[in-house]
Design a protein around this motif. Structure first.
Motif, PDB file in Angstrom:
ATOM      1  N   ALA A 147      -7.446 -11.864  -8.261  1.00  0.00           N
ATOM      2  CA  ALA A 147      -7.511 -13.334  -8.336  1.00  0.00           C
ATOM      3  C   ALA A 147      -7.081 -13.969  -7.026  1.00  0.00           C
ATOM      4  N   ARG A 148      -6.062 -13.370  -6.400  1.00  0.00           N
ATOM      5  CA  ARG A 148      -5.512 -13.945  -5.174  1.00  0.00           C
ATOM      6  C   ARG A 148      -6.399 -13.678  -3.960  1.00  0.00           C
ATOM      7  N   GLY A 149      -7.489 -12.932  -4.181  1.00  0.00           N
ATOM      8  CA  GLY A 149      -8.473 -12.760  -3.116  1.00  0.00           C
ATOM      9  C   GLY A 149      -8.092 -11.743  -2.061  1.00  0.00           C
ATOM     10  N   ILE A 150      -7.097 -10.887  -2.355  1.00  0.00           N
ATOM     11  CA  ILE A 150      -6.702  -9.892  -1.352  1.00  0.00           C
ATOM     12  C   ILE A 150      -7.129  -8.478  -1.732  1.00  0.00           C
ATOM     13  N   LEU A 151      -7.894  -8.362  -2.803  1.00  0.00           N
ATOM     14  CA  LEU A 151      -8.393  -7.053  -3.249  1.00  0.00           C
ATOM     15  C   LEU A 151      -9.770  -7.289  -3.873  1.00  0.00           C
ATOM     16  N   SER A 152     -10.766  -6.578  -3.369  1.00  0.00           N
ATOM     17  CA  SER A 152     -12.116  -6.781  -3.902  1.00  0.00           C
ATOM     18  C   SER A 152     -12.353  -5.887  -5.116  1.00  0.00           C
ATOM     19  N   ALA A 153     -13.369  -6.224  -5.874  1.00  0.00           N
ATOM     20  CA  ALA A 153     -13.702  -5.416  -7.053  1.00  0.00           C
ATOM     21  C   ALA A 153     -14.027  -3.984  -6.635  1.00  0.00           C
ATOM     22  N   SER A 154     -14.726  -3.820  -5.517  1.00  0.00           N
ATOM     23  CA  SER A 154     -15.109  -2.459  -5.129  1.00  0.00           C
ATOM     24  C   SER A 154     -13.913  -1.679  -4.585  1.00  0.00           C
ATOM     25  N   GLU A 155     -12.986  -2.376  -3.911  1.00  0.00           N
ATOM     26  CA  GLU A 155     -11.763  -1.679  -3.479  1.00  0.00           C
ATOM     27  C   GLU A 155     -10.985  -1.176  -4.691  1.00  0.00           C
ATOM     28  N   LEU A 156     -10.874  -2.033  -5.702  1.00  0.00           N
ATOM     29  CA  LEU A 156     -10.136  -1.627  -6.901  1.00  0.00           C
ATOM     30  C   LEU A 156     -10.837  -0.451  -7.586  1.00  0.00           C
ATOM     31  N   GLU A 157     -12.153  -0.501  -7.626  1.00  0.00           N
ATOM     32  CA  GLU A 157     -12.918   0.591  -8.235  1.00  0.00           C
ATOM     33  C   GLU A 157     -12.675   1.918  -7.495  1.00  0.00           C
ATOM     34  N   ASP A 158     -12.639   1.832  -6.160  1.00  0.00           N
ATOM     35  CA  ASP A 158     -12.392   3.039  -5.359  1.00  0.00           C
ATOM     36  C   ASP A 158     -10.993   3.605  -5.635  1.00  0.00           C
ATOM     37  N   VAL A 159     -10.023   2.718  -5.771  1.00  0.00           N
ATOM     38  CA  VAL A 159      -8.657   3.169  -6.057  1.00  0.00           C
ATOM     39  C   VAL A 159      -8.621   3.873  -7.424  1.00  0.00           C
ATOM     40  N   LEU A 170      -0.557   3.338 -20.409  1.00  0.00           N
ATOM     41  CA  LEU A 170       0.192   3.636 -19.196  1.00  0.00           C
ATOM     42  C   LEU A 170       0.051   2.503 -18.194  1.00  0.00           C
ATOM     43  N   ASP A 171       1.176   1.942 -17.804  1.00  0.00           N
ATOM     44  CA  ASP A 171       1.152   1.058 -16.648  1.00  0.00           C
ATOM     45  C   ASP A 171       0.781   1.911 -15.433  1.00  0.00           C
ATOM     46  N   ARG A 172       0.276   1.298 -14.395  1.00  0.00           N
ATOM     47  CA  ARG A 172      -0.131   2.071 -13.207  1.00  0.00           C
ATOM     48  C   ARG A 172       0.968   2.073 -12.141  1.00  0.00           C
ATOM     49  N   ASP A 173       1.128   0.953 -11.433  1.00  0.00           N
ATOM     50  CA  ASP A 173       2.022   0.928 -10.270  1.00  0.00           C
ATOM     51  C   ASP A 173       3.492   1.029 -10.680  1.00  0.00           C
ATOM     52  N   GLY A 174       4.177   1.993 -10.096  1.00  0.00           N
ATOM     53  CA  GLY A 174       5.588   2.186 -10.418  1.00  0.00           C
ATOM     54  C   GLY A 174       5.814   3.095 -11.615  1.00  0.00           C
ATOM     55  N   THR A 175       4.717   3.420 -12.305  1.00  0.00           N
ATOM     56  CA  THR A 175       4.817   4.292 -13.475  1.00  0.00           C
ATOM     57  C   THR A 175       4.066   5.604 -13.217  1.00  0.00           C
ATOM     58  N   LEU A 176       2.777   5.490 -12.856  1.00  0.00           N
ATOM     59  CA  LEU A 176       1.968   6.677 -12.535  1.00  0.00           C
ATOM     60  C   LEU A 176       1.986   6.968 -11.047  1.00  0.00           C
ATOM     61  N   ASN A 177       1.974   5.885 -10.266  1.00  0.00           N
ATOM     62  CA  ASN A 177       1.958   6.047  -8.808  1.00  0.00           C
ATOM     63  C   ASN A 177       3.087   5.235  -8.191  1.00  0.00           C
ATOM     64  N   VAL A 178       3.441   5.647  -6.990  1.00  0.00           N
ATOM     65  CA  VAL A 178       4.556   5.036  -6.275  1.00  0.00           C
ATOM     66  C   VAL A 178       4.249   3.557  -6.020  1.00  0.00           C
ATOM     67  N   GLU A 179       5.218   2.701  -6.365  1.00  0.00           N
ATOM     68  CA  GLU A 179       5.085   1.251  -6.187  1.00  0.00           C
ATOM     69  C   GLU A 179       4.914   0.892  -4.709  1.00  0.00           C
ATOM     70  N   ARG A 180       3.922   0.069  -4.406  1.00  0.00           N
ATOM     71  CA  ARG A 180       3.735  -0.466  -3.052  1.00  0.00           C
ATOM     72  C   ARG A 180       3.412  -1.944  -3.211  1.00  0.00           C
ATOM     73  N   ASP A 181       3.549  -2.715  -2.116  1.00  0.00           N
ATOM     74  CA  ASP A 181       3.200  -4.139  -2.207  1.00  0.00           C
ATOM     75  C   ASP A 181       1.774  -4.306  -2.692  1.00  0.00           C
ATOM     76  N   LEU A 182       0.865  -3.541  -2.106  1.00  0.00           N
ATOM     77  CA  LEU A 182      -0.531  -3.635  -2.515  1.00  0.00           C
ATOM     78  C   LEU A 182      -1.173  -2.259  -2.363  1.00  0.00           C
ATOM     79  N   VAL A 183      -1.731  -1.765  -3.452  1.00  0.00           N
ATOM     80  CA  VAL A 183      -2.510  -0.529  -3.386  1.00  0.00           C
ATOM     81  C   VAL A 183      -3.956  -0.965  -3.214  1.00  0.00           C
ATOM     82  N   ARG A 184      -4.423  -0.900  -1.972  1.00  0.00           N
ATOM     83  CA  ARG A 184      -5.710  -1.486  -1.658  1.00  0.00           C
ATOM     84  C   ARG A 184      -6.782  -0.436  -1.402  1.00  0.00           C
ATOM     85  N   ALA A 185      -6.357   0.682  -0.845  1.00  0.00           N
ATOM     86  CA  ALA A 185      -7.300   1.753  -0.512  1.00  0.00           C
ATOM     87  C   ALA A 185      -6.866   3.016  -1.245  1.00  0.00           C
ATOM     88  N   PRO A 186      -7.815   3.926  -1.489  1.00  0.00           N
ATOM     89  CA  PRO A 186      -7.460   5.175  -2.164  1.00  0.00           C
ATOM     90  C   PRO A 186      -6.262   5.869  -1.516  1.00  0.00           C
TER      91      PRO A 186
END
Ligand SMILES: [Mg+2]
Ligand SMILES: [Zn+2]
Length: 186
Positions: free
Chosen positions: A59-71, A10-26
């Motif tokens: 990679a682009r430095g706008i999302l941290s590993a822990s932010e992604l983990e929280d999401v 399953l792809d995530r953004d746009g498939t399971l959840n609504v597409e946004r520019d950046l899903v950064r926080a839960p």
């Protein structure tokens, strides 16, 4: 115990959840309303459910590993509340040209490369020949084709505009239709 099982990747953004520019926080993660029931149906039919998501924001430095983990914790919680258990969530944190090494790298996991699917297949004893990928982008479809699974493009997220860039086995209105239609031809 080592019997191979089919999976739906399953792809995530746009498939399971609504597409946004950046899903950064839960709180940025909004499930597509029919996702829970669609995944329940697939699980009931015996499919493992494995999320495979490109997250080059790492990679682009706008999302941290822990932010992604929280999401991803939030994604699991929302789906568990709907009676769905994901087998795994794999992400590619890389980008070939942006950011800094080590995440700036030509990797084998960024879709359209099939690395995440192949890795998950080995880790979870997946029978790729009976498996599918559902995604809203041409690169999801290509990753699936390169891994040897059947493919569904959904028209949520970026799907409408990606249609002409790929040739999936099925085109479905959304994740619910995708589940229904792939079950009919599995
Ligand atoms: Mg997507
Ligand atoms: Zn990667």
């Amino acid at each position: 115990m080592n019997e191979l099982r089919p999976a739906v990747f399953l792809d995530r953004d746009g498939t399971l959840n609504v597409e946004r520019d950046l899903v950064r926080a839960p709180a940025d993660l909004e499930l597509i309303s029919t996702a829970g029931s669609a995944l329940r149906q697939l699980a009931r039919a015996g499919f493992l459910l494995i999320v495979v998501t490109n997250q080059s924001a790492r990679a682009r430095g706008i999302l941290s590993a822990s932010e992604l983990e929280d999401v991803h914790e939030r994604l699991k919680e929302l789906l568990e509340a709907e009676g769905v258990e994901l087998t795994d969530i794999l992400h590619c944190p890389h980008h070939p040209t942006e950011g800094e090494p080590p995440l700036r790298v030509e990797c084998e996991c960024r879709k359209p490369a099939p690395g995440m699917l192949l890795h998950a297949a080995a880790a979870h004893q997946v029978d790729l020949s009976r498996s599918w990928i559902i995604g809203d982008a041409a690169r999801d479809i290509e990753a699936g084709q390169r891994a040897g699974v059947r493919t569904v493009l959904v028209l949520t997220g970026k799907g409408e505009s990606e249609q002409e860039r790929c040739s999936p086995d099925l085109i479905s209105a959304d994740i619910a239709a995708a589940a229904h239609e792939l079950l009919a031809c599995s």
